[in-house]
Design an enzyme around this catalytic site. Structure first.
Site, PDB file in Angstrom:
ATOM      1  N   LEU A  64       0.861  -1.172   0.000  1.00 36.92           N
ATOM      2  CA  LEU A  64       0.000   0.000   0.000  1.00 36.92           C
ATOM      3  C   LEU A  64       0.896   1.220   0.000  1.00 36.92           C
ATOM      4  O   LEU A  64       1.955   1.221   0.639  1.00 36.92           O
ATOM      5  CB  LEU A  64      -0.896   0.030   1.243  1.00 36.92           C
ATOM      6  CG  LEU A  64      -1.997  -1.035   1.368  1.00 36.92           C
ATOM      7  CD1 LEU A  64      -2.703  -0.897   2.710  1.00 36.92           C
ATOM      8  CD2 LEU A  64      -3.001  -0.914   0.233  1.00 36.92           C
ATOM      9  N   ASP A  65       0.492   2.270  -0.707  1.00 34.19           N
ATOM     10  CA  ASP A  65       1.271   3.503  -0.701  1.00 34.19           C
ATOM     11  C   ASP A  65       1.419   4.040   0.717  1.00 34.19           C
ATOM     12  O   ASP A  65       0.587   3.761   1.592  1.00 34.19           O
ATOM     13  CB  ASP A  65       0.596   4.571  -1.565  1.00 34.19           C
ATOM     14  CG  ASP A  65       0.579   4.199  -3.041  1.00 34.19           C
ATOM     15  OD1 ASP A  65       1.434   3.400  -3.450  1.00 34.19           O
ATOM     16  OD2 ASP A  65      -0.301   4.700  -3.758  1.00 34.19           O
ATOM     17  N   LYS A  66       2.443   4.835   0.920  1.00 31.61           N
ATOM     18  CA  LYS A  66       2.702   5.412   2.237  1.00 31.61           C
ATOM     19  C   LYS A  66       1.496   6.191   2.759  1.00 31.61           C
ATOM     20  O   LYS A  66       1.171   6.148   3.951  1.00 31.61           O
ATOM     21  CB  LYS A  66       3.932   6.318   2.175  1.00 31.61           C
ATOM     22  CG  LYS A  66       4.350   6.892   3.515  1.00 31.61           C
ATOM     23  CD  LYS A  66       5.636   7.703   3.376  1.00 31.61           C
ATOM     24  CE  LYS A  66       6.083   8.256   4.721  1.00 31.61           C
ATOM     25  NZ  LYS A  66       7.353   9.032   4.598  1.00 31.61           N
TER      26      LYS A  66
END
Length: 262
Positions: free
Chosen positions: A119-121
């Protein structure tokens, strides 16, 4: 023949707890008469076999995990960790300990695990972690079949025609990774399930996994994502979790993963 030999020999009972206890701690469980095998008090050196019920403090221990992928079966005695984690925003999905707020430090699991996908930051929500190296590979191969559900908030009201476009497909450019090479890919997204749940909110279910896909879909229609949160992955939900916490996958959730990968 090798598998039959393993089944005949079984494993030492103290190995049944290695997912959450050290060897010394496991030995102390037995010495303190806290362990039973099929209802009988365990002794040091006792062995367990497929189908045996091992209990610690009267609670069953899931010592015998079956393979959850259609590959070589896990041999008796092999154990892997399968957990789900509510990733908060700001945590980076990397196993590199040099990266601040990396997911391994955030999870704090006692064994070595690694994330299944990423998952993106700036994205929060559900992510799976495991010590079973076959699971990420199997998910990668089944990438276009594993459904993922996201809750999305954007910066302005969403027009009805744009909801229709999100459902049917939006032209975006992403970076495709193939044969260890990065290549630009410009193509329409696959059809998605989209439900408008508020003036600026939608719930999107995807079966493909292109890089930063939802953010790029919204950007292509003139919106900026304010919040992106993954609610489901392969039929597994965040039930029983709060931000920054993890729990082991239940038997039902393990079967759900197997169903998705079959």
């Amino acid at each position: 023949q090798e598998t039959e030999d393993v089944q005949l020999e079984g494993i030492r009972v103290n190995k049944c707890f290695k997912e959450f206890a050290s060897r010394r701690e496991s030995d102390s469980f037995i010495a303190d008469e806290r362990v039973t095998i099929n209802g009988v008090l365990a002794k040091p050196g006792d062995r367990v076999f497929p189908g045996d019920e091992v209990c610690l403090d009267t609670k069953p221990v899931q010592w015998e995990k079956l393979s959850i992928v259609n590959e070589t079966a896990i041999k008796v005695g092999e154990q892997y960790a399968y957990i789900k984690f509510w990733k908060p925003r700001g945590v980076t999905c990397t196993t590199d300990s040099r990266v601040e707020n990396n997911i391994i430090s955030a999870v704090g699991y006692p064994e070595r695990v690694f994330p299944v996908g990423r998952l993106d930051k700036d994205t929060s929500g559900l992510i799976l972690l495991t010590s079973d190296g076959r699971l990420p590979n199997s998910v990668l191969r089944a990438r276009n079949h594993c459904k993922k559900q996201y809750y999305v908030i954007v910066n302005r009201p969403i027009q009805g025609r744009h909801v229709k476009m999100l459902r049917e497909g939006v032209l975006i450019s992403t970076i495709s990774q193939r044969d260890k090479k990065s290549k630009p890919l410009t193509a329409y997204t696959l059809p998605a399930e989209v439900e408008q749940v508020g003036e600026k909110e939608v719930r999107i279910s995807l079966t493909e996994g292109r890089n930063r896909q939802i953010r790029k879909m919204m950007e292509a229609l003139g919106y900026k994502v304010v919040k992106l949160h993954r609610e489901k992955f392969m039929g597994i939900e965040l039930d029983g979790l709060s931000p920054g916490h993890w729990v082991p996958l239940s038997d039902t959730e393990m079967r759900e993963i197997q169903r998705n990968l079959s």
